[in-house]
Design a protein around this motif. Structure first.
Motif, PDB file in Angstrom:
ATOM      1  N   ALA A 102       0.855  -1.182   0.000  1.00  0.00           N
ATOM      2  CA  ALA A 102       0.000   0.000   0.000  1.00  0.00           C
ATOM      3  C   ALA A 102       0.893   1.234   0.000  1.00  0.00           C
ATOM      4  O   ALA A 102       2.063   1.179   0.385  1.00  0.00           O
ATOM      5  N   VAL A 103       0.316   2.353  -0.445  1.00  0.00           N
ATOM      6  CA  VAL A 103       1.042   3.622  -0.509  1.00  0.00           C
ATOM      7  C   VAL A 103       0.201   4.700   0.152  1.00  0.00           C
ATOM      8  O   VAL A 103      -1.022   4.742  -0.033  1.00  0.00           O
ATOM      9  N   PHE A 104       0.871   5.568   0.917  1.00  0.00           N
ATOM     10  CA  PHE A 104       0.165   6.634   1.627  1.00  0.00           C
ATOM     11  C   PHE A 104       0.934   7.945   1.523  1.00  0.00           C
ATOM     12  O   PHE A 104       2.150   7.966   1.696  1.00  0.00           O
ATOM     13  N   ASP A 120       9.014  11.580 -10.461  1.00  0.00           N
ATOM     14  CA  ASP A 120       9.164  10.249  -9.852  1.00  0.00           C
ATOM     15  C   ASP A 120       7.942   9.901  -9.023  1.00  0.00           C
ATOM     16  O   ASP A 120       7.421   8.781  -9.090  1.00  0.00           O
ATOM     17  N   SER A 121       7.474  10.864  -8.260  1.00  0.00           N
ATOM     18  CA  SER A 121       6.268  10.668  -7.467  1.00  0.00           C
ATOM     19  C   SER A 121       5.068  10.447  -8.376  1.00  0.00           C
ATOM     20  O   SER A 121       4.231   9.576  -8.123  1.00  0.00           O
ATOM     21  N   GLY A 122       4.979  11.231  -9.439  1.00  0.00           N
ATOM     22  CA  GLY A 122       3.862  11.089 -10.366  1.00  0.00           C
ATOM     23  C   GLY A 122       3.801   9.699 -10.986  1.00  0.00           C
ATOM     24  O   GLY A 122       2.726   9.092 -11.087  1.00  0.00           O
ATOM     25  N   ARG A 123       4.970   9.172 -11.382  1.00  0.00           N
ATOM     26  CA  ARG A 123       4.999   7.811 -11.957  1.00  0.00           C
ATOM     27  C   ARG A 123       4.602   6.770 -10.926  1.00  0.00           C
ATOM     28  O   ARG A 123       3.883   5.809 -11.235  1.00  0.00           O
ATOM     29  N   LEU A 124       5.064   6.958  -9.690  1.00  0.00           N
ATOM     30  CA  LEU A 124       4.728   6.027  -8.620  1.00  0.00           C
ATOM     31  C   LEU A 124       3.222   6.021  -8.364  1.00  0.00           C
ATOM     32  O   LEU A 124       2.602   4.964  -8.203  1.00  0.00           O
ATOM     33  N   LEU A 125       2.629   7.207  -8.337  1.00  0.00           N
ATOM     34  CA  LEU A 125       1.189   7.312  -8.086  1.00  0.00           C
ATOM     35  C   LEU A 125       0.383   6.644  -9.199  1.00  0.00           C
ATOM     36  O   LEU A 125      -0.576   5.920  -8.927  1.00  0.00           O
ATOM     37  N   LYS A 133      -3.367  -1.678  -5.728  1.00  0.00           N
ATOM     38  CA  LYS A 133      -2.975  -1.643  -4.317  1.00  0.00           C
ATOM     39  C   LYS A 133      -3.632  -0.440  -3.633  1.00  0.00           C
ATOM     40  O   LYS A 133      -3.832   0.598  -4.271  1.00  0.00           O
ATOM     41  N   PRO A 134      -3.962  -0.552  -2.342  1.00  0.00           N
ATOM     42  CA  PRO A 134      -4.553   0.578  -1.643  1.00  0.00           C
ATOM     43  C   PRO A 134      -3.643   1.800  -1.709  1.00  0.00           C
ATOM     44  O   PRO A 134      -2.445   1.719  -1.429  1.00  0.00           O
ATOM     45  N   LEU A 135      -4.231   2.934  -2.082  1.00  0.00           N
ATOM     46  CA  LEU A 135      -3.507   4.195  -2.215  1.00  0.00           C
ATOM     47  C   LEU A 135      -4.261   5.260  -1.427  1.00  0.00           C
ATOM     48  O   LEU A 135      -5.397   5.587  -1.763  1.00  0.00           O
ATOM     49  N   GLY A 136      -3.619   5.775  -0.371  1.00  0.00           N
ATOM     50  CA  GLY A 136      -4.255   6.773   0.479  1.00  0.00           C
ATOM     51  C   GLY A 136      -3.534   8.107   0.377  1.00  0.00           C
ATOM     52  O   GLY A 136      -2.303   8.159   0.397  1.00  0.00           O
ATOM     53  N   LEU A 210      -8.413   3.927  -4.575  1.00  0.00           N
ATOM     54  CA  LEU A 210      -7.995   5.255  -4.130  1.00  0.00           C
ATOM     55  C   LEU A 210      -8.834   5.722  -2.940  1.00  0.00           C
ATOM     56  O   LEU A 210     -10.066   5.727  -3.009  1.00  0.00           O
ATOM     57  N   VAL A 211      -8.140   6.110  -1.866  1.00  0.00           N
ATOM     58  CA  VAL A 211      -8.801   6.622  -0.661  1.00  0.00           C
ATOM     59  C   VAL A 211      -8.217   8.002  -0.365  1.00  0.00           C
ATOM     60  O   VAL A 211      -7.011   8.135  -0.160  1.00  0.00           O
TER      61      VAL A 211
END
Length: 231
Positions: A102-104, A120-125, A133-136, A210-211
């Motif tokens: 999961a990613v938060f 880099d963050s944009g590609r990860l998101l 996967k849960p993304l908060g 997406l949460v």
């Protein structure tokens, strides 16, 4: 046990429309409350920042008036002290999403400065969204979503129902008229179906994996929703 990646801003300021630097960083409660929820449930947390810099806490987020009084402020400060992973972040650039369940993303005004334009963050998101996967993402954290562009130039989160710190809240906080841009406005322009709740009240929106949470008061509810998704 699951492995949860916290992506935290490395910014220490937010550049306002007149060029002045507003001191900021990450918002304490938005990092501490989910960290406590995740680790209490037995999960492991890794913190990543751009360049692996040790993230800066927004000092305003430690004030008693931001935490329901002195007791709340002491509780958040103690939680911050116990959050050892914040003091040994890994480089965001080196992250392999396959290693995490999961990613938060916590907020604070910091993401408005760095993560909003971090490729880099944009590609990860975008990869996290596509993975299922849960993304908060909470409060000003959704600024990072603006960097998640597809090959055709569109935003990966276009069409998703989500929330974040609202224009009304930014106005009430006294910074809307000083900002270069407003988060709610930019997310709508990117094609997101922005869901606005009452200012400062807990408000969480779930759309597929997406949460998103609107403000600091939403961080606990968001963490609980991610835990449910992790099973």
């Amino acid at each position: 046990m699951s492995k949860i990646l916290f992506v935290v801003t490395g910014a220490t300021h937010w550049t306002l429309a007149d060029g002045t630097r507003h001191p900021t960083g990450f918002w304490a409660e938005e990092a501490v409350a989910p960290y406590q929820a995740f680790t209490a449930a037995g999960h492991e947390v890794t913190v990543a920042t751009p360049g692996g810099v040790v993230p800066t806490v927004d000092q305003g987020s430690l004030a008693p008036e931001m935490n329901g009084g002195p007791e709340g402020a002491e509780r958040i400060a103690a939680g911050l002290d116990a959050f050892a992973e914040l003091r040994k972040p890994v480089r965001l650039e080196d992250i392999d999403l396959a290693e995490y369940d999961a990613v938060f993303y916590p907020g604070g005004h910091g993401p408005m400065e760095d993560l909003a334009v971090n490729a880099d963050s944009g590609r990860l998101l975008a990869a996290a969204l596509d993975s299922g996967k849960p993304l908060g993402v909470v409060c000003h954290g959704p600024a990072a979503l603006l960097a998640a562009t597809r090959a055709d130039g569109g935003n990966a989160f276009a069409g998703y129902r989500l929330t974040g710190f609202t224009n009304a809240e930014e106005t009430q906080a006294g910074l809307a008229d000083k900002a270069k841009w407003l988060l709610q406005t930019r997310l709508v322009e990117a094609g997101a179906a922005f869901q606005e709740g009452e200012p400062w009240a807990p408000h969480v929106v779930v759309d597929r994996n997406l949460v998103t949470g609107q403000n600091p008061a939403s961080s606990v509810q968001l963490a609980q929703e991610l835990l449910r998704k992790l099973g």
